[in-house]
Design an enzyme around this catalytic site. Structure first.
Site, PDB file in Angstrom:
ATOM      1  N   TYR A   1     -27.813 -12.575  55.239  1.00 22.23           N
ATOM      2  CA  TYR A   1     -26.941 -13.727  53.627  1.00 22.23           C
ATOM      3  C   TYR A   1     -28.211 -14.682  54.756  1.00 22.23           C
ATOM      4  CZ  TYR A   1     -23.784 -10.392  53.064  1.00 22.23           C
ATOM      5  OH  TYR A   1     -23.524  -9.274  52.007  1.00 22.23           O
ATOM      6  N   GLU A   2     -28.308 -14.638  56.336  1.00 20.00           N
ATOM      7  CA  GLU A   2     -28.933 -15.923  56.887  1.00 20.00           C
ATOM      8  C   GLU A   2     -30.937 -16.172  55.848  1.00 20.00           C
ATOM      9  OE1 GLU A   2     -28.217 -13.627  59.059  1.00 20.00           O
ATOM     10  OE2 GLU A   2     -27.845 -14.376  60.266  1.00 20.00           O
TER      11      GLU A   2
ATOM     12  N   HIS B   1     -37.638 -27.800  43.498  1.00 17.99           N
ATOM     13  CA  HIS B   1     -37.077 -26.622  43.525  1.00 17.99           C
ATOM     14  C   HIS B   1     -37.833 -25.682  42.452  1.00 17.99           C
ATOM     15  CE1 HIS B   1     -34.544 -23.298  41.205  1.00 17.99           C
ATOM     16  NE2 HIS B   1     -35.063 -23.163  42.801  1.00 17.99           N
TER      17      HIS B   1
ATOM     18  N   ASN C   1     -38.558 -21.687  40.565  1.00 14.22           N
ATOM     19  CA  ASN C   1     -38.165 -19.935  40.706  1.00 14.22           C
ATOM     20  C   ASN C   1     -38.682 -19.263  39.154  1.00 14.22           C
ATOM     21  OD1 ASN C   1     -36.734 -18.219  40.010  1.00 14.22           O
ATOM     22  ND2 ASN C   1     -35.689 -17.936  42.629  1.00 14.22           N
ATOM     23  N   TYR C   2     -39.279 -18.279  39.108  1.00 11.76           N
ATOM     24  CA  TYR C   2     -40.198 -17.724  38.246  1.00 11.76           C
ATOM     25  C   TYR C   2     -40.089 -16.242  38.623  1.00 11.76           C
ATOM     26  CZ  TYR C   2     -41.691 -22.710  36.768  1.00 11.76           C
ATOM     27  OH  TYR C   2     -41.533 -23.316  36.147  1.00 11.76           O
ATOM     28  N   ARG C   3     -38.804 -15.756  37.564  1.00 12.66           N
ATOM     29  CA  ARG C   3     -38.895 -14.125  37.743  1.00 12.66           C
ATOM     30  C   ARG C   3     -39.376 -13.712  36.452  1.00 12.66           C
ATOM     31  NH1 ARG C   3     -34.604 -17.846  37.457  1.00 12.66           N
ATOM     32  NH2 ARG C   3     -32.882 -17.575  36.448  1.00 12.66           N
TER      33      ARG C   3
ATOM     34  N   SER D   1     -40.077 -17.906  44.247  1.00 15.23           N
ATOM     35  CA  SER D   1     -38.962 -19.151  44.830  1.00 15.23           C
ATOM     36  C   SER D   1     -39.338 -20.112  45.731  1.00 15.23           C
ATOM     37  CB  SER D   1     -37.866 -18.139  45.177  1.00 15.23           C
ATOM     38  OG  SER D   1     -36.449 -19.244  44.698  1.00 15.23           O
TER      39      SER D   1
ATOM     40  N   GLY E   1     -25.119  -5.300  51.483  1.00 15.16           N
ATOM     41  CA  GLY E   1     -26.408  -5.221  52.494  1.00 15.16           C
ATOM     42  C   GLY E   1     -27.340  -5.924  52.916  1.00 15.16           C
ATOM     43  N   ALA E   2     -27.327  -7.412  51.426  1.00 10.95           N
ATOM     44  CA  ALA E   2     -27.680  -8.779  51.443  1.00 10.95           C
ATOM     45  C   ALA E   2     -28.305  -8.949  53.182  1.00 10.95           C
ATOM     46  CB  ALA E   2     -27.983  -9.489  50.216  1.00 10.95           C
TER      47      ALA E   2
END
Length: 390
Positions: free
Chosen positions: A351-352, A195, A197-199, A181, A348-349
């Protein structure tokens, strides 16, 4: 000695948590205090020992020096089971990250380099964050990969059920996700933001069945409209799509126009590109090859535009307009972006890291409306009414 500069911050799929730093047997490091935009962090520089040797499996050596850092999965495992789609996707995104970072570094007039942070996650997996900030060409650029495993929280399962996934409601299901990303915010207002993003995603159902799919896209957000640039960008993406299915580009172009709509403003974030999700046909091999073609189209679609405009003169009016449009970028990412929502749902991610796709600077003015015949007004006409570029 090849120094790898590591900086804690992640533009990711919005799902992952930074937990601890990786220290290999040939690494040493020291801490540097610094700050980045909305987040504060520490940077670590590791010097990899010259004695380190890439692992061999059955006499085959993996050249990890072409990557920005060591792979997340053990190199022996990657080579030992190269047909595993998880491993194939990890190698692809490592390559895409390195190629794109080096292409951007080559456009910096003063030699600014990406800082690199390789991180691990105790729940499984990790990622590599690459950040270039305060360059003379790129004000803020993040190019990141993540390879993680864990359990989907019920809220994320519900979001996937809303997209038609056959998953049990209220369950917490094992998942695997990997992706690359990037969000690039240039300094010159005549250079657009990009931008992509490949997932790849796998989830195991309550019955033990495995569901998989690919998603991704590439989109362009100019501050000043250049129709030749728009046509070049879209034609490059169309060519990548046409290699696999001539229906892909028109379908995914419309999907992109619809997805990147700032509904409360009744305008688009940019001039679109392609966007797709839940791709699981005609088969896994074909879907992977399609994603690979799209990811490899990013550099030829974007870097020529950077090179064309990076040294153009601009004044305060252009800068203020750029900041206003970046405000719109912020609005979309915080209100509508699916990856941001998914990350915020994940316990628990970090966030920053989720918010690192935001620009360093943005601006809001009350009831701002550019003159219809101005260069800014010309852009707004296209943002209000998306058009075909090829």
């Amino acid at each position: 000695m090849n120094a790898l500069r590591h900086t804690i911050s992640l533009v990711s799929l919005g799902t992952f948590q930074l937990v601890r730093r990786t220290r290999g047997p040939h690494a040493r490091g020291f801490l540097l205090g610094t700050g980045l935009g909305l987040a504060s962090f520490s940077a670590v520089t590791y010097a990899h020992s010259a004695e380190a040797v890439d692992p061999k499996v059955n006499g085959v050596q993996m050249n990890t020096s072409r990557f920005m850092a060591e792979p997340i999965t053990d190199s022996k495992a990657l080579l030992g089971d190269k047909e595993n789609m998880r491993h194939r996707m990890e190698i692809l995104i490592m390559e895409i990250q390195a190629e794109f970072c080096r292409a951007l570094e080559a456009e910096e007039n003063c030699g600014q380099k990406f800082k690199v942070d390789r991180w691990e996650r105790p729940e499984g997996g990790g990622g590599i964050t690459c950040v270039l900030q305060d360059g003379d060409v790129f004000e803020k650029a993040g190019v990141n990969i993540s390879v993680v495993t864990g359990s989907l929280p019920p809220a994320a399962v519900q979001q996937m059920r809303a997209r038609g996934k056959n998953l049990k409601e209220g369950a917490s299901l094992p998942f695997f996700a990997s992706g690359v990303s990037a969000v690039i915010h240039p300094r010159n207002p005549h250079v657009p933001t990009i931008h992509f993003n490949y997932r790849y995603f796998e989830v195991e159902t309550a019955k033990g069945e495995k569901q998989w799919w690919f998603g991704g896209g590439t989109d362009l957000t100019p501050y000043y409209l250049c129709e030749k640039d728009a046509s070049h960008f879209h034609q490059t993406l169309k060519s990548a799509c046409d290699e696999h299915d001539p229906t892909y580009y028109p379908r995914f172009k419309k999907w992109c126009d619809d997805y990147f709509r700032i509904k409360h403003r009744n305008e688009s974030r940019g001039i679109g590109g392609i966007f797709f999700d839940d791709i699981d046909s005609p088969n896994q091999e074909a879907a992977f090859n399609f994603v690979s073609s799209c990811a490899r189209a990013v550099i030829p679609s974007y870097v020529p535009l950077v090179r064309k405009h990076k040294n153009r003169e601009y004044g305060n009016n252009e800068r203020q307009w750029q900041l206003l449009r970046r405000g719109r970028y912020v609005e979309f990412n915080l209100i509508y972006d699916r990856g941001t929502k998914f990350g915020l749902y994940t316990p628990g991610a970090r966030y920053e890291s989720i918010l690192m796709s935001l620009p360093l600077h943005a601006r809001w003015e009350y009831m701002h409306e550019p003159k219809s015949q101005s260069e800014e007004g010309k852009l707004m006409k296209v943002l209000k009414n998306p058009k075909d570029w090829v």
